[in-house]
Scaffold this motif. Structure first.
Motif, PDB file in Angstrom:
ATOM      1  N   ASN A 152       0.818  -1.219   0.000  1.00  7.84           N
ATOM      2  CA  ASN A 152       0.000   0.000   0.000  1.00  7.84           C
ATOM      3  C   ASN A 152       0.847   1.263   0.000  1.00  7.84           C
ATOM      4  N   TYR A 153       1.977   1.226   0.672  1.00  7.79           N
ATOM      5  CA  TYR A 153       2.858   2.395   0.633  1.00  7.79           C
ATOM      6  C   TYR A 153       3.467   2.567  -0.758  1.00  7.79           C
ATOM      7  N   LEU A 154       3.702   1.449  -1.449  1.00  5.29           N
ATOM      8  CA  LEU A 154       4.179   1.537  -2.824  1.00  5.29           C
ATOM      9  C   LEU A 154       3.133   2.196  -3.722  1.00  5.29           C
ATOM     10  N   LEU A 155       1.872   1.834  -3.538  1.00  2.39           N
ATOM     11  CA  LEU A 155       0.803   2.423  -4.350  1.00  2.39           C
ATOM     12  C   LEU A 155       0.658   3.911  -4.066  1.00  2.39           C
ATOM     13  N   ALA A 156       0.757   4.287  -2.794  1.00  2.00           N
ATOM     14  CA  ALA A 156       0.692   5.714  -2.449  1.00  2.00           C
ATOM     15  C   ALA A 156       1.870   6.465  -3.062  1.00  2.00           C
ATOM     16  N   THR A 157       3.032   5.827  -3.064  1.00  2.00           N
ATOM     17  CA  THR A 157       4.216   6.443  -3.671  1.00  2.00           C
ATOM     18  C   THR A 157       4.025   6.613  -5.170  1.00  2.00           C
TER      19      THR A 157
ATOM     20  N   PRO B 141     -10.263  -0.450  -9.410  1.00  2.00           N
ATOM     21  CA  PRO B 141      -9.723   0.741  -8.748  1.00  2.00           C
ATOM     22  C   PRO B 141      -9.899   0.680  -7.236  1.00  2.00           C
ATOM     23  N   GLY B 142      -9.013   1.385  -6.555  1.00  2.00           N
ATOM     24  CA  GLY B 142      -9.082   1.454  -5.102  1.00  2.00           C
ATOM     25  C   GLY B 142      -8.143   2.531  -4.589  1.00  2.00           C
ATOM     26  N   ILE B 143      -8.302   2.886  -3.320  1.00  2.00           N
ATOM     27  CA  ILE B 143      -7.455   3.902  -2.699  1.00  2.00           C
ATOM     28  C   ILE B 143      -6.411   3.206  -1.836  1.00  2.00           C
ATOM     29  N   PRO B 144      -5.128   3.557  -1.952  1.00  2.00           N
ATOM     30  CA  PRO B 144      -4.097   2.935  -1.124  1.00  2.00           C
ATOM     31  C   PRO B 144      -4.435   3.042   0.366  1.00  2.00           C
ATOM     32  N   ASP B 145      -4.324   1.941   1.058  1.00  2.00           N
ATOM     33  CA  ASP B 145      -4.692   1.882   2.478  1.00  2.00           C
ATOM     34  C   ASP B 145      -3.523   2.333   3.346  1.00  2.00           C
ATOM     35  N   VAL B 146      -3.310   3.646   3.373  1.00  2.00           N
ATOM     36  CA  VAL B 146      -2.264   4.234   4.215  1.00  2.00           C
ATOM     37  C   VAL B 146      -2.862   5.422   4.966  1.00  2.00           C
ATOM     38  N   PRO B 147      -2.349   5.713   6.164  1.00  2.00           N
ATOM     39  CA  PRO B 147      -2.871   6.863   6.901  1.00  2.00           C
ATOM     40  C   PRO B 147      -2.557   8.180   6.192  1.00  2.00           C
ATOM     41  N   LEU B 148      -3.510   9.086   6.154  1.00  2.00           N
ATOM     42  CA  LEU B 148      -3.298  10.405   5.560  1.00  2.00           C
ATOM     43  C   LEU B 148      -2.684  11.308   6.629  1.00  2.00           C
ATOM     44  N   SER B 149      -1.364  11.213   6.770  1.00  2.00           N
ATOM     45  CA  SER B 149      -0.671  11.945   7.825  1.00  2.00           C
ATOM     46  C   SER B 149       0.676  12.428   7.315  1.00  2.00           C
ATOM     47  N   TRP B 150       1.284  13.342   8.105  1.00  2.00           N
ATOM     48  CA  TRP B 150       2.607  13.833   7.757  1.00  2.00           C
ATOM     49  C   TRP B 150       3.650  12.727   7.842  1.00  2.00           C
ATOM     50  N   GLU B 151       3.418  11.775   8.725  1.00  2.00           N
ATOM     51  CA  GLU B 151       4.342  10.661   8.852  1.00  2.00           C
ATOM     52  C   GLU B 151       4.394   9.840   7.564  1.00  2.00           C
TER      53      GLU B 151
ATOM     54  N   LEU C 279       3.740  10.982   4.587  1.00  2.00           N
ATOM     55  CA  LEU C 279       4.443  11.806   3.600  1.00  2.00           C
ATOM     56  C   LEU C 279       5.952  11.739   3.828  1.00  2.00           C
ATOM     57  N   ARG C 280       6.361  11.751   5.107  1.00  2.00           N
ATOM     58  CA  ARG C 280       7.793  11.670   5.412  1.00  2.00           C
ATOM     59  C   ARG C 280       8.393  10.354   4.920  1.00  2.00           C
ATOM     60  N   ILE C 281       7.620   9.294   5.009  1.00  2.00           N
ATOM     61  CA  ILE C 281       8.105   7.970   4.594  1.00  2.00           C
ATOM     62  C   ILE C 281       8.236   7.871   3.084  1.00  2.00           C
ATOM     63  N   ILE C 282       7.224   8.331   2.365  1.00  2.00           N
ATOM     64  CA  ILE C 282       7.214   8.116   0.913  1.00  2.00           C
ATOM     65  C   ILE C 282       7.917   9.216   0.127  1.00  2.00           C
ATOM     66  N   ALA C 283       8.120  10.402   0.728  1.00  2.00           N
ATOM     67  CA  ALA C 283       8.683  11.535  -0.017  1.00  2.00           C
ATOM     68  C   ALA C 283      10.036  11.224  -0.657  1.00  2.00           C
ATOM     69  N   PRO C 284      11.001  10.634   0.068  1.00  2.00           N
ATOM     70  CA  PRO C 284      12.288  10.338  -0.592  1.00  2.00           C
ATOM     71  C   PRO C 284      12.134   9.401  -1.784  1.00  2.00           C
ATOM     72  N   TYR C 285      11.248   8.423  -1.672  1.00  2.00           N
ATOM     73  CA  TYR C 285      11.031   7.488  -2.776  1.00  2.00           C
ATOM     74  C   TYR C 285      10.325   8.186  -3.938  1.00  2.00           C
ATOM     75  N   VAL C 286       9.423   9.104  -3.638  1.00  2.00           N
ATOM     76  CA  VAL C 286       8.728   9.852  -4.694  1.00  2.00           C
ATOM     77  C   VAL C 286       9.738  10.643  -5.530  1.00  2.00           C
ATOM     78  N   VAL C 287      10.642  11.342  -4.834  1.00  2.00           N
ATOM     79  CA  VAL C 287      11.640  12.153  -5.540  1.00  2.00           C
ATOM     80  C   VAL C 287      12.566  11.267  -6.364  1.00  2.00           C
TER      81      VAL C 287
END
Length: 553
Positions: A113-118, A230-240, A242-250
């Protein structure tokens, strides 16, 4: 009104070929639709590409640590959407190995799910960068880095096939050799059907009819049995989160855009056409956003499959769309048939693709003899970084930085200072040539003879460009040293940009006479300015000499 014949109107309606009818400029009333042959070629190219996508996508899913259907659905979604939104027709975008390598640690630590959010985040960032026009930065990637990128990808494509060959039975070697023979022979006989499709069909029939036991596509992983939903990634909508996935997004965005835009340039050369880099960037962003909501991993352009598509005759968006459509058809309703395709057939296709991808001219002895050593070093460095790391971004970054350093060194050695003493010995004029910046001004201050120059000195900058604060500081240093000795020094010939920079950054007063046109003294220097890089400083002559030349190291 001028008479218009029925034949002229029919010409406009039939294909929009005539913009002027009977002296009147009319809009085309109908577009010229592609003929049946063109559609057939595009569809067959898409089918061949889909066959080449299946094993690659499954293996990339394994690298990322996800179920094969994640990569397969990603390839379908991205290919279909980019066919409409992309800026480079005929280019194939799908789940890519370079992005799978970057995403693998995230999957191991956080799950799918974190991969999908990323993936959704990657799509958003790609879209923003595309709208901002960041793709224009690709013009700063040197040609030698491009060649290294292509050669590294060819090597990676070839080495990726070796696990399917090395250690297998002799039957695999025979099938691969047979597949290569078919691929090389069919184009000489007919081009109506792509050679890869013929090779896959013949080798599949041979293995099935004669019960030849060799690895097949079905052995690579379980093919999906249902369509993506279709579906929504099952991850919390929080700053935490974003902190986890941001480096991978970039990181994934950088890798994806680099590989995509470089591949687009390769297709441009293959098809003698152009692409829209900004549209390709935001178009790929849209594809990845949708892909993330459909449970797919991040994707970008795939050079191997793109070359398969182009060499099979694909030139338009239809071939890209067909690749995605056939992929879904092959892995869901036709999975029981596809699973029997021998890997040897697809290995033969990809080996030939790798050979055709490699720029053999770049390593030809005649080319290496003529090519500057620095450019050869850039190409080799790019390959040397990409191949072991499998990370194209690292290779392109190292190659570009090395090329920039070599270019800076080369330009820095082109700064030249010449001087001439007027016949009466009361004024010396220095002419500075070249680009003045941090790397070229290191020895500039030492090119002036402060102790022996007359009471008036003119520094002519008509053939120089002041590019940064280091150059301004050096010119300030020159003026300060002359002022300490009571010598009047004037700067002349500054172009508008250099004058503006000097006024804004100089610690020394810059009077208006410094901006007057360059002087043309009656006396000419005995020594002409040297062309090219000056490797050493030439000792200046005595004050009685008419002129002198100094190279700046």
């Amino acid at each position: 009104m001028t008479g218009v014949s029925a034949r002229e109107i029919a010409g406009v309606v039939a294909g929009g070929r005539r913009a002027v009818v009977g002296g009147l400029r009319l809009p085309a009333l109908a577009r010229r639709w592609p003929g049946a042959r063109h559609v057939r070629v595009e569809l067959l190219a898409g089918l061949v590409t889909a066959l080449a996508l299946i094993p690659e996508t499954i293996s990339f899913s394994v690298v990322a640590g996800v179920d094969p259907k994640v990569g397969l659905f990603a390839s379908f979604t991205i290919s279909v959407i980019i066919a409409f939104t992309g800026g480079r027709p005929a280019m194939i975008s799908a789940a890519a190995g370079s992005m799978a390598l970057v995403a693998a640690p995230l999957v191991r630590e956080r799950g799918l799910n974190y991969l999908l959010a990323t993936t959704v985040g990657v799509g958003l960032l790609m879209g923003v960068l595309g709208v901002l026009g960041v793709a224009r930065l690709m013009r700063f990637v040197p040609r030698t880095v491009m060649i290294g990128f292509v050669n590294a990808l060819a090597i990676l494509i070839f080495t990726a096939q070796m696990p399917h060959v090395i250690g297998e039975s002799w039957k695999v070697y025979v099938l691969v050799a047979g597949g290569l023979a078919i691929l090389l022979t069919v184009p000489r006989v007919t081009k109506a059907i792509p050679a890869p499709l013929v090779a896959v069909a013949i080798l599949t029939l041979v293995t099935v009819c004669f019960h030849v036991s060799v690895p097949t596509v079905g052995d690579e992983g379980r093919l999906p049995s249902s369509l993506p939903v279709p579906g929504i990634p099952d991850v919390p909508l929080s700053w935490e989160t974003l902190r986890i996935i941001a480096p991978y997004v970039v990181a994934l965005t950088a890798v994806g855009l680099l590989e995509t835009l470089l591949t687009a340039q390769i297709v441009d050369r293959m098809t003698d056409s152009t692409h829209d880099p900004n549209r390709e960037s935001w178009g790929l962003g849209i594809a990845n956003i949708v892909n993330g909501f459909f449970g797919g991993m991040g994707g970008c352009a795939m050079i191997g499959q793109t070359i398969v598509n182009v060499n099979s005759g694909g030139r338009g968006r239809l071939s890209t769309f067909a690749a995605g459509g056939f992929l879904l058809m092959l892995v869901v309703p036709l999975r029981d048939l596809v699973r029997h395709i021998p890997m040897s057939a697809l290995v033969a296709v990809m080996i030939l693709v790798s050979v055709m991808t490699f720029d053999w001219r770049s390593i030809a002895p005649s080319t290496l003899r003529r090519m500057p050593r620095g450019e050869t070093a850039v190409m080799v460095a790019t390959v040397a970084v990409v191949v072991p790391t499998h990370n194209l971004a690292y290779g392109v970054l190292v190659g570009t930085v090395l090329a920039a350093l070599l270019f800076t060194r080369r330009v820095a050695h082109r700064t030249l200072v010449t001087s001439v003493l007027d016949p009466e010995g009361r004024e010396r004029i220095y002419a500075v040539q070249g680009s003045l910046f941090f790397a070229s001004t290191d020895g500039l201050a030492d090119a002036f003879d402060y102790a022996r120059d007359p009471a008036r000195v003119v520094v002519d900058l008509a053939q120089a460009d002041v590019l940064d604060s280091a150059a301004v500081a050096t010119l300030d240093d020159v003026r300060a040293k002359y002022r300490e000795r009571g010598t009047e020094v004037t700067l002349v010939g500054l172009n508008p940009r250099s004058a503006t920079l000097l006024r804004g950054l100089s610690a020394e007063p810059t009077p208006e006479p410094a901006l007057k046109p360059a002087l043309k003294p009656d006396a000419e220097p005995d020594a002409e300015p040297a062309s090219g890089a000056a490797s050493a400083t030439t000792p200046e002559a005595t004050p009685e000499a008419t002129g002198s030349v100094r190279g700046v190291d």
